[in-house]
Design a protein around this motif. Structure first.
Motif, PDB file in Angstrom:
ATOM      1  N   GLN A 140     -89.152 -27.781  11.518  1.00 43.71           N
ATOM      2  CA  GLN A 140     -89.334 -27.631  13.004  1.00 43.71           C
ATOM      3  C   GLN A 140     -90.781 -26.568  13.156  1.00 43.71           C
ATOM      4  O   GLN A 140     -91.706 -26.931  14.128  1.00 43.71           O
ATOM      5  CB  GLN A 140     -88.239 -26.777  13.695  1.00 43.71           C
ATOM      6  N   CYS A 141     -90.710 -25.592  12.272  1.00 49.40           N
ATOM      7  CA  CYS A 141     -91.891 -24.871  12.513  1.00 49.40           C
ATOM      8  C   CYS A 141     -92.962 -25.396  12.041  1.00 49.40           C
ATOM      9  O   CYS A 141     -94.054 -25.397  12.613  1.00 49.40           O
ATOM     10  CB  CYS A 141     -91.636 -23.485  11.855  1.00 49.40           C
ATOM     11  N   LEU A 142     -93.097 -26.349  10.955  1.00 48.63           N
ATOM     12  CA  LEU A 142     -94.286 -26.820  10.447  1.00 48.63           C
ATOM     13  C   LEU A 142     -94.870 -27.823  11.445  1.00 48.63           C
ATOM     14  O   LEU A 142     -95.714 -28.067  11.717  1.00 48.63           O
ATOM     15  CB  LEU A 142     -94.017 -27.548   9.209  1.00 48.63           C
ATOM     16  N   GLY A 143     -93.924 -28.589  12.170  1.00 49.58           N
ATOM     17  CA  GLY A 143     -94.161 -29.499  13.232  1.00 49.58           C
ATOM     18  C   GLY A 143     -94.689 -28.861  14.314  1.00 49.58           C
ATOM     19  O   GLY A 143     -95.664 -29.381  15.053  1.00 49.58           O
ATOM     20  N   ALA A 144     -94.138 -27.653  14.659  1.00 53.81           N
ATOM     21  CA  ALA A 144     -94.700 -27.104  16.019  1.00 53.81           C
ATOM     22  C   ALA A 144     -96.322 -26.583  15.616  1.00 53.81           C
ATOM     23  O   ALA A 144     -96.950 -26.610  16.515  1.00 53.81           O
ATOM     24  CB  ALA A 144     -93.838 -25.769  16.213  1.00 53.81           C
TER      25      ALA A 144
END
Length: 286
Positions: A140-144
């Motif tokens: 999720q953090c990488l996608g954001a």
């Protein structure tokens, strides 16, 4: 009518006053199956393609979420005439609408979390393993980060001028105000997630499969309407991290802790409230 009266009579007398607290709704006659608690560590997941597919789904969903929402925020902020833009209501609709669409698309693959706070709350309720929770949060953090980076790549100058959608505590509000807004906002979101995905409710609403993403998206919309003036509305640590990291100015980092601590506290409170008070699962009678 005779059958209906019998139903009413049974319903009024099914649960007695002297039953122990937390056991009234726990009977053997169920039309739904309560999922067993997820193991804390599930090493076998690491060799399963469905595990990595779910992580990829969380990455792509969070990427798309940041892409649409940050562009919407920038469009409103950069306009000198707010009447010519979608305004605060439009920003709220962008966040809520994207969550609705993305949860609908990914719920059958990863559960449609798209938010580390949601993942954390579900972990506390033993809805997924620690292995999967950590993997989801990383993806999720990488996608954001990637979503915000793509927006900046399109219009770097404009991105830096209008703040890149980074969350900050706005003028006129204290850090305590911001923390409180994030706690309560995330509580509303995660409590809605628990209620909308409850096994008991799913059994009742199985003929309306779109029902779960709808209240979740609507909760995000309403929380944004209420808290955009205070913090710009985080309630999603990955969204706050992605915007702050790509914008990377001091004001984006000054209050950044609020957008992790607040959502995680709110998610924990929602998990405790739903599991202990609403479902009374720890007090289930045998």
């Amino acid at each position: 009518m005779e059958g209906q009266n019998e139903d009413v009579r049974l319903g009024a007398n099914k649960y007695r006053e002297k039953q122990p607290i937390g056991t009234a709704a726990q009977t053997d006659a169920k039309d739904y199956v309560e999922p067993p608690p997820a193991p804390l560590f599930e090493v076998g997941e690491l060799s399963s393609w469905s595990f990595y597919r779910a992580g990829i789904a969380e990455f792509v969903a969070t990427f798309l979420f940041l892409y649409i929402t940050v562009l919407t925020v920038m469009g409103v902020v950069k306009s000198p005439n707010k009447c010519s833009t979608v305004g605060t209501q439009g920003i709220a609709w962008a966040f809520g609408g994207m969550i609705f669409a993305l949860v609908y698309c990914t719920a059958g693959i990863s559960g449609g979390h798209i938010n580390p706070a949601v993942t954390f709350g579900l972990l506390l309720a033993r809805k997924l393993s620690l292995t999967r929770a950590v993997f989801y949060i990383i993806m999720q953090c990488l996608g954001a980060i990637c979503g915000a980076a793509v927006v900046k790549g399109f219009q770097k100058g404009q991105y830096e001028r209008v703040g890149g959608g980074a969350n900050t505590v706005n003028t006129g509000y204290s850090k305590g105000d911001g923390l409180g807004a994030e706690i309560l906002g995330t509580f509303i979101l995660v409590y809605t997630v628990f209620s909308a995905t409850d096994a008991k409710r799913s059994a009742r609403d199985s003929h309306v499969p779109i029902l779960a993403p709808l209240p979740i998206g609507f909760a995000v919309f309403l929380v944004h309407l209420a808290t955009i003036p205070i913090t710009g509305t985080g309630i999603n640590p990955a969204r706050s991290l992605g915007a702050a990291l790509i914008y990377n100015k001091e004001k984006a980092w000054n209050d950044h802790w609020i957008f992790w601590v607040g959502p995680f506290i709110g998610a924990a409170l929602a998990a405790l409230y739903h599991q202990i008070v609403i479902r009374a699962i720890p007090f289930k009678s045998k």
